[in-house]
Design a protein around this motif. Sequence first.
Motif, mmCIF file in Angstrom:
data_model
loop_
_atom_site.group_PDB
_atom_site.id
_atom_site.type_symbol
_atom_site.label_atom_id
_atom_site.label_comp_id
_atom_site.label_asym_id
_atom_site.label_seq_id
_atom_site.Cartn_x
_atom_site.Cartn_y
_atom_site.Cartn_z
ATOM 1 N N SER A 22 0.816 -1.025 0.299
ATOM 2 C CA SER A 22 0.064 -0.009 -0.083
ATOM 3 C C SER A 22 0.858 1.374 -0.044
ATOM 4 O O SER A 22 1.848 1.358 0.716
ATOM 5 N N VAL A 23 0.721 2.157 -1.028
ATOM 6 C CA VAL A 23 1.436 3.465 -1.104
ATOM 7 C C VAL A 23 0.432 4.528 -1.124
ATOM 8 O O VAL A 23 -0.317 4.473 -1.864
ATOM 9 N N ARG A 24 0.486 5.654 -0.229
ATOM 10 C CA ARG A 24 -0.211 6.543 -0.220
ATOM 11 C C ARG A 24 0.744 7.893 0.037
ATOM 12 O O ARG A 24 1.487 7.819 0.521
ATOM 13 N N GLY A 31 19.044 4.452 -3.602
ATOM 14 C CA GLY A 31 19.845 3.444 -3.178
ATOM 15 C C GLY A 31 20.166 2.346 -4.103
ATOM 16 O O GLY A 31 19.614 2.232 -5.355
ATOM 17 N N ASN A 32 21.345 1.520 -3.567
ATOM 18 C CA ASN A 32 21.699 0.465 -4.815
ATOM 19 C C ASN A 32 22.100 1.164 -6.103
ATOM 20 O O ASN A 32 21.918 0.534 -7.247
ATOM 21 N N GLY A 33 22.706 2.507 -6.028
ATOM 22 C CA GLY A 33 23.197 2.991 -7.169
ATOM 23 C C GLY A 33 22.161 3.569 -8.271
ATOM 24 O O GLY A 33 22.338 3.941 -9.487
ATOM 25 N N ARG A 34 20.949 3.912 -7.938
ATOM 26 C CA ARG A 34 19.917 4.201 -8.594
ATOM 27 C C ARG A 34 19.458 5.529 -8.008
ATOM 28 O O ARG A 34 19.559 5.973 -6.692
ATOM 29 N N ASN A 35 18.979 6.590 -8.677
ATOM 30 C CA ASN A 35 18.653 7.844 -8.461
ATOM 31 C C ASN A 35 17.049 7.654 -7.757
ATOM 32 O O ASN A 35 16.614 6.726 -8.076
ATOM 33 N N SER A 36 16.613 8.898 -7.010
ATOM 34 C CA SER A 36 15.183 8.530 -6.527
ATOM 35 C C SER A 36 14.123 8.758 -7.476
ATOM 36 O O SER A 36 14.142 9.286 -8.138
ATOM 37 N N VAL A 37 13.265 7.669 -7.103
ATOM 38 C CA VAL A 37 12.042 7.467 -8.045
ATOM 39 C C VAL A 37 10.972 7.242 -7.095
ATOM 40 O O VAL A 37 10.958 6.904 -6.237
ATOM 41 N N VAL A 38 9.809 7.417 -7.904
ATOM 42 C CA VAL A 38 8.601 7.054 -7.263
ATOM 43 C C VAL A 38 8.505 5.732 -6.833
ATOM 44 O O VAL A 38 8.548 4.930 -7.646
ATOM 45 N N LEU A 39 7.928 5.175 -5.670
ATOM 46 C CA LEU A 39 7.943 3.919 -5.197
ATOM 47 C C LEU A 39 6.508 3.654 -5.592
ATOM 48 O O LEU A 39 5.481 4.385 -4.979
ATOM 49 N N LEU A 40 6.171 2.531 -6.115
ATOM 50 C CA LEU A 40 4.952 2.112 -6.569
ATOM 51 C C LEU A 40 4.517 0.861 -5.706
ATOM 52 O O LEU A 40 5.301 0.144 -5.308
ATOM 53 N N GLN A 41 3.244 0.941 -5.863
ATOM 54 C CA GLN A 41 2.542 -0.612 -5.072
ATOM 55 C C GLN A 41 3.205 -1.765 -5.956
ATOM 56 O O GLN A 41 2.953 -1.741 -7.146
ATOM 57 N N GLY A 42 3.533 -2.673 -5.030
ATOM 58 C CA GLY A 42 4.026 -4.055 -5.592
ATOM 59 C C GLY A 42 5.435 -4.048 -5.830
ATOM 60 O O GLY A 42 6.015 -5.402 -5.872
ATOM 61 N N THR A 43 6.242 -2.952 -5.237
ATOM 62 C CA THR A 43 7.663 -2.931 -5.451
ATOM 63 C C THR A 43 8.226 -4.025 -4.388
ATOM 64 O O THR A 43 7.869 -3.794 -3.113
ATOM 65 N N VAL A 44 9.178 -4.851 -4.808
ATOM 66 C CA VAL A 44 10.071 -5.456 -3.898
ATOM 67 C C VAL A 44 11.133 -4.854 -3.377
ATOM 68 O O VAL A 44 11.932 -4.462 -4.138
ATOM 69 N N LEU A 45 11.247 -4.880 -2.099
ATOM 70 C CA LEU A 45 12.179 -4.057 -1.449
ATOM 71 C C LEU A 45 13.633 -4.988 -1.052
ATOM 72 O O LEU A 45 13.220 -6.102 -0.260
ATOM 73 N N GLY A 46 14.679 -4.736 -1.417
ATOM 74 C CA GLY A 46 15.884 -5.434 -0.945
ATOM 75 C C GLY A 46 16.888 -4.701 0.006
ATOM 76 O O GLY A 46 16.697 -3.473 0.149
ATOM 77 N N VAL A 50 16.342 2.587 -0.188
ATOM 78 C CA VAL A 50 16.251 3.612 0.839
ATOM 79 C C VAL A 50 14.780 4.319 0.483
ATOM 80 O O VAL A 50 14.681 4.713 -0.696
ATOM 81 N N VAL A 51 14.084 4.311 1.324
ATOM 82 C CA VAL A 51 12.659 4.854 1.402
ATOM 83 C C VAL A 51 12.401 5.867 1.927
ATOM 84 O O VAL A 51 12.920 6.105 3.330
ATOM 85 N N ASP A 52 11.896 7.110 1.419
ATOM 86 C CA ASP A 52 11.526 8.458 1.985
ATOM 87 C C ASP A 52 10.070 8.619 1.837
ATOM 88 O O ASP A 52 9.673 8.302 0.466
ATOM 89 N N THR A 53 9.326 8.952 2.698
ATOM 90 C CA THR A 53 7.974 9.499 2.805
ATOM 91 C C THR A 53 7.848 11.080 2.915
ATOM 92 O O THR A 53 8.672 11.467 3.938
ATOM 93 N N GLY A 54 7.310 11.710 2.238
ATOM 94 C CA GLY A 54 6.978 13.054 2.360
ATOM 95 C C GLY A 54 5.990 13.501 3.344
ATOM 96 O O GLY A 54 5.648 12.535 4.313
ATOM 97 N N ILE A 59 3.455 4.117 3.754
ATOM 98 C CA ILE A 59 3.443 3.026 3.132
ATOM 99 C C ILE A 59 3.402 1.769 3.873
ATOM 100 O O ILE A 59 3.873 1.937 5.023
ATOM 101 N N VAL A 60 2.745 0.676 3.505
ATOM 102 C CA VAL A 60 2.611 -0.780 4.023
ATOM 103 C C VAL A 60 3.633 -1.461 3.405
ATOM 104 O O VAL A 60 3.226 -1.724 2.432
ATOM 105 N N ILE A 61 4.249 -2.186 4.243
ATOM 106 C CA ILE A 61 5.318 -3.288 3.609
ATOM 107 C C ILE A 61 5.029 -4.451 4.315
ATOM 108 O O ILE A 61 5.184 -4.509 5.582
#
Length: 670
Positions: A22-24, A31-46, A50-54, A59-61
């Motif tokens: 769930s992402v609201r 992180g892991n060598g990538r720039n900051s992008v929008v986190l979408l529902q269903g993304t697997v986190l490894g 790095v997760v940032d909330t405004g 977010i529910v993980i």
Amino acid sequence: MASCALNSQAFAQSAVEARATSVRGRVSISGNGRNSVVLLQGTVLGPGDVVDTGADGRIVIDLSDGSQVVVFPNSRLVFGDYRNASSLRELLQIVVGRIRVKINHFQGKPNPYRIKSPTASIAVRGTKFEVAVKSRGETRVTVTEGAVEVSSLRDPSHPLLAEPKRGVMVRPDSTVDFFISETLSPGGGEPSDKANAAKGRTDDEDIASRSAGNIYEQAIGNVFGGGRRPQASRFVAFPDAYLDSVDNPAYAAGFTNAEGRLYFLPSFGLSNTIGDRARDRLGLSDPRSLDYALIPEATVFVPVRKLRSVFGVKIARLNTSVRSLTVQEDASLSSTLFPDDTTGLSVRNGSAAGRVTDSSLFFARRFGARDQTSIGFSIEHFSLRGSLDETATQRDITNFSITESRSSRSEANRTRLTFGFVNDFGRVKLGGFFRRSFNHGGSFDNFHTINDAPVQNDFLRASSNSSEVGFKARWSLSRRIYIGMEGGWLVAHRFEDIHRSVIVDSSENTTTRRTTVGVGLGLILSPRTILSFDVAGGLIRSAGDRTENATSKLLESKLGHTDYLSFHVALQKDLWSKLFASTSLMSIGKLRTNDLRLYPDRLGRILDRAGVFAPSGRSSDLFANFYSNYGLGWRFKPNFMFEYIFSTDYGETASRQSLLLRYNFDIRRR
């Protein structure tokens, strides 16, 4: 077979997966060598993500072993190697913000994880808890189920165990301490009131003081107040045989005929404390706070001429009911499960009821050739039985809410003995009295829950006694000008046995001294117009110590100083032969200074009796309250009158509407 089982368990653990279910609002991943992008529902986190909330992000993980992490706004966290099958898997590090975690038992067995912050290491094996990290690294761990081991990163050899209602805090200097994780106190309570006082009360927070719980607590506190309330003067210059006799029984000797007085006083208050936006949001049609009171009272005095004595009795009954619903939007949320400065919706819904019986017996006797001197004695018994049912809900902008429900009962009993004298010097009448009071009672929870989970019931037992001496003098300067003066000195001692879930069991002893002097001026401007003016001032000094029952350690030392000044003016005018109107205004100004010192209990916690952190030292407050009555009445007969009274304190509480019926009767004439 054993080897196969171990391999299967290791495989299952290594297969744990974390997925954003769930992402609201605004949530980003980097992180892991990538720039900051929008986190979408269903993304697997490894590991390494790095997760940032405004400001509005949430977010529910969900983990595939049944565990769950909820990340609240303005948070930043870094995922660790949670797939590692070692004894403690590094789930994540929370850099700043707040998370709520539920670790599920894996295949019915302990499921060990570790969570880190800039200052703390948190080891869990299956529980529900929250972690809040401030920008400077201070970490607070609050547990709602199970237990969590918390240690400082600099000194991991001395961990503390966080349990429900006892959280652990790790400060930036790496010191580790317990704190009380009680959520809120809807019963009027002291925790929320003192916390608000420490933060500086706002207008919205003042609304909460109108709740049923606060009115309930104030009713009990008034019995055991022990002189801590200012005593204003009203109508000092004008005599009233019934009211004077209740205050000083020697005045009852002035009754020469058998007579009595009946009162009947129903009243109610009604206020709307919810704005249109909150009403629509909650789906309520017309939510209001309502309270009513019903007071019948009868007083009778019977003289026995042969004995030059007067016997009297007074019986009064009071039934009260308060129903309140207060809603505050953008209110400061007081629960420790919310980070500091969290705002949201606060809803209090409660009802309180009280039943009071007050009865007195009087005896007075006249002396002297002209019966100019009298003495009197009275004994009064007062009993109160109260009940409270209240629910308080706090909800932040992510819709995470804490709901606390409480039901309690209370009782208070007072026995008061008064001895008085009065001497009539002609144009001057002087009276004095000595009064001794004994009080006992307490309040007890029937049940107490937080989010439907049972919480330890609180109870408090209290007793007090007081001694008071006072005087009243009246004289007339002319047929139209009257002067009155009164004063008193009171000493009260109070003892409380306090059992609250938010603090250790403790006892408090308080001594209060009050001195009051008042003067009044009465003017008969015309046969149809009467004016009364009163002014009074006083000093209240109190000192109290609270000690821990188990160790007798001093926990809290308080000194209180209150200087007050009151003004009262009233006007009554006959508008027609039987129609009259009245109005009055009273103001009480107070300068209150408190000196507070707190000391650690056996757990090392420094808390006041409300279970909150209160800064030691001196604090001062200067404030004033205003009260007015506006009445319109009708005299059916000289001894029978009816009056409608509108009372207001100008927004502090709901205005009141009262109907007063008063009937004086002369038994001899019947």
